[in-house]
Design a protein around this motif. Sequence first.
Motif, PDB file in Angstrom:
ATOM      1  N   UNK A 136       0.806  -1.231   0.000  1.00 54.37           N
ATOM      2  CA  UNK A 136       0.000   0.000   0.000  1.00 54.37           C
ATOM      3  C   UNK A 136       0.834   1.273   0.000  1.00 54.37           C
ATOM      4  N   UNK A 137       2.000   1.235   0.646  1.00 57.69           N
ATOM      5  CA  UNK A 137       2.840   2.431   0.684  1.00 57.69           C
ATOM      6  C   UNK A 137       4.306   2.029   0.748  1.00 57.69           C
ATOM      7  N   UNK A 138       5.161   2.929   0.263  1.00 57.21           N
ATOM      8  CA  UNK A 138       6.596   2.694   0.251  1.00 57.21           C
ATOM      9  C   UNK A 138       7.274   3.979   0.716  1.00 57.21           C
ATOM     10  N   UNK A 139       8.258   3.834   1.599  1.00 53.85           N
ATOM     11  CA  UNK A 139       9.065   4.965   2.035  1.00 53.85           C
ATOM     12  C   UNK A 139      10.492   4.694   1.574  1.00 53.85           C
ATOM     13  N   UNK A 140      11.029   5.601   0.752  1.00 49.75           N
ATOM     14  CA  UNK A 140      12.361   5.426   0.184  1.00 49.75           C
ATOM     15  C   UNK A 140      13.365   6.316   0.911  1.00 49.75           C
ATOM     16  N   UNK A 141      14.569   5.801   1.170  1.00 48.84           N
ATOM     17  CA  UNK A 141      15.559   6.529   1.963  1.00 48.84           C
ATOM     18  C   UNK A 141      16.326   7.585   1.163  1.00 48.84           C
ATOM     19  N   UNK A 142      17.103   8.368   1.887  1.00 50.39           N
ATOM     20  CA  UNK A 142      17.942   9.368   1.234  1.00 50.39           C
ATOM     21  C   UNK A 142      19.064   8.713   0.436  1.00 50.39           C
ATOM     22  N   UNK A 143      19.360   7.455   0.722  1.00 49.61           N
ATOM     23  CA  UNK A 143      20.442   6.744   0.037  1.00 49.61           C
ATOM     24  C   UNK A 143      20.011   6.093  -1.271  1.00 49.61           C
ATOM     25  N   UNK A 144      18.781   6.298  -1.706  1.00 53.50           N
ATOM     26  CA  UNK A 144      18.338   5.722  -2.974  1.00 53.50           C
ATOM     27  C   UNK A 144      19.159   6.336  -4.101  1.00 53.50           C
TER      28      UNK A 144
ATOM     29  N   UNK B 262      19.508   4.660  -7.408  1.00 50.46           N
ATOM     30  CA  UNK B 262      18.914   4.404  -8.720  1.00 50.46           C
ATOM     31  C   UNK B 262      17.571   3.700  -8.541  1.00 50.46           C
ATOM     32  N   UNK B 263      16.678   3.981  -9.484  1.00 51.57           N
ATOM     33  CA  UNK B 263      15.319   3.452  -9.421  1.00 51.57           C
ATOM     34  C   UNK B 263      14.847   3.151 -10.832  1.00 51.57           C
ATOM     35  N   UNK B 264      14.272   1.977 -11.036  1.00 49.33           N
ATOM     36  CA  UNK B 264      13.693   1.618 -12.323  1.00 49.33           C
ATOM     37  C   UNK B 264      12.182   1.737 -12.209  1.00 49.33           C
ATOM     38  N   UNK B 265      11.571   2.453 -13.142  1.00 52.91           N
ATOM     39  CA  UNK B 265      10.136   2.734 -13.096  1.00 52.91           C
ATOM     40  C   UNK B 265       9.263   1.484 -13.076  1.00 52.91           C
ATOM     41  N   UNK B 266       9.764   0.382 -13.586  1.00 51.79           N
ATOM     42  CA  UNK B 266       8.971  -0.851 -13.609  1.00 51.79           C
ATOM     43  C   UNK B 266       9.046  -1.608 -12.286  1.00 51.79           C
ATOM     44  N   UNK B 267       9.706  -1.059 -11.292  1.00 52.34           N
ATOM     45  CA  UNK B 267       9.888  -1.751 -10.010  1.00 52.34           C
ATOM     46  C   UNK B 267       8.574  -2.092  -9.319  1.00 52.34           C
ATOM     47  N   UNK B 268       7.574  -1.216  -9.447  1.00 50.22           N
ATOM     48  CA  UNK B 268       6.300  -1.414  -8.743  1.00 50.22           C
ATOM     49  C   UNK B 268       5.170  -1.862  -9.673  1.00 50.22           C
ATOM     50  N   UNK B 269       5.525  -2.332 -10.839  1.00 51.80           N
ATOM     51  CA  UNK B 269       4.505  -2.776 -11.778  1.00 51.80           C
ATOM     52  C   UNK B 269       3.697  -3.924 -11.170  1.00 51.80           C
ATOM     53  N   UNK B 270       2.382  -3.858 -11.304  1.00 52.79           N
ATOM     54  CA  UNK B 270       1.509  -4.893 -10.768  1.00 52.79           C
ATOM     55  C   UNK B 270       1.168  -4.720  -9.300  1.00 52.79           C
ATOM     56  N   UNK B 271       1.629  -3.644  -8.692  1.00 52.62           N
ATOM     57  CA  UNK B 271       1.315  -3.358  -7.279  1.00 52.62           C
ATOM     58  C   UNK B 271       0.024  -2.540  -7.251  1.00 52.62           C
ATOM     59  N   UNK B 272      -1.084  -3.205  -7.435  1.00 51.33           N
ATOM     60  CA  UNK B 272      -2.369  -2.541  -7.656  1.00 51.33           C
ATOM     61  C   UNK B 272      -2.929  -1.805  -6.447  1.00 51.33           C
ATOM     62  N   UNK B 273      -2.478  -2.133  -5.235  1.00 49.99           N
ATOM     63  CA  UNK B 273      -2.970  -1.437  -4.039  1.00 49.99           C
ATOM     64  C   UNK B 273      -2.073  -0.257  -3.645  1.00 49.99           C
ATOM     65  N   UNK B 274      -0.943  -0.105  -4.329  1.00 47.90           N
ATOM     66  CA  UNK B 274       0.007   0.952  -3.981  1.00 47.90           C
ATOM     67  C   UNK B 274      -0.614   2.325  -4.202  1.00 47.90           C
ATOM     68  N   UNK B 275      -0.650   3.104  -3.136  1.00 50.18           N
ATOM     69  CA  UNK B 275      -1.280   4.416  -3.192  1.00 50.18           C
ATOM     70  C   UNK B 275      -0.314   5.553  -2.894  1.00 50.18           C
ATOM     71  N   UNK B 276       0.827   5.233  -2.267  1.00 45.95           N
ATOM     72  CA  UNK B 276       1.717   6.308  -1.848  1.00 45.95           C
ATOM     73  C   UNK B 276       3.178   5.887  -1.843  1.00 45.95           C
TER      74      UNK B 276
END
Length: 163
Positions: free
Chosen positions: A22-30, A32-46
Motif C-alpha cells: 500500500x505504501x513505500x518509504x524510500x531513503x535518502x540513500x536511494x 537508482x530506481x527503475x520505473x517498472x519496479x512497482x509494476x503490478x502493485x495494484x494497491x500501492x497508493x503512496x
Amino acid sequence: MTTGEDAIAIDTYAFYGCIKLRSVILPDRLGSFNSAAFEGCTALKSITVNATNPMYKSENGILYKKSSADSDDFAELLFYPTALIIANNGIINNLPSTLVRIGGSAFSNNKGLYSITLPASISSIEDSAFKNCSNLEEVIFLGATATEGAATSLSIKQSAFEN
C-alpha cells in the motif's frame, strides 16, 4: 549523490505483483530506481522519499526524479501509483509544470487510467510509459501551442502507448 556500497538501487520488477503493498518509504540513500519496479502493485497508493534525497522526490504519493541535486524542480515522473489513479477516478490533470519527461513504465499496465493532461513543459514520453493502459481514452497535450515554458518539441518513444 550517494554512490558505492551505501547506495540503494531498486531494479526492474523488484516488487512486481505485490498486490497488497500500500505504501513505500524510500531513503535518502536511494541511488537508482527503475520505473517498472512497482509494476503490478495494484494497491500501492503512496510513495514517500526522504526529504534529503538528492535525486528523487515525492509529492502527493507520486515518485519523481529531480532536475538536479540542488533543485526541487521535477524533471521526470517515474511512477504514479495505481491505487492513487483509481482514487482520482482515473483522471490526472495536475502534473507539475516543471515536468519534462514521463519515464518508461510510469503508468504501464494501469487499467484505471482514463484521461491525462500533460503540461506544456513535457518534451519526452519514454518507452512503455503508458503501455497496456487499455482504458486510456484521452491524452491532452498542453504544449500544442507555443507558450512560455513550453517544450519546443515532443519525442514519443517506441511502445509508449502500445496496447
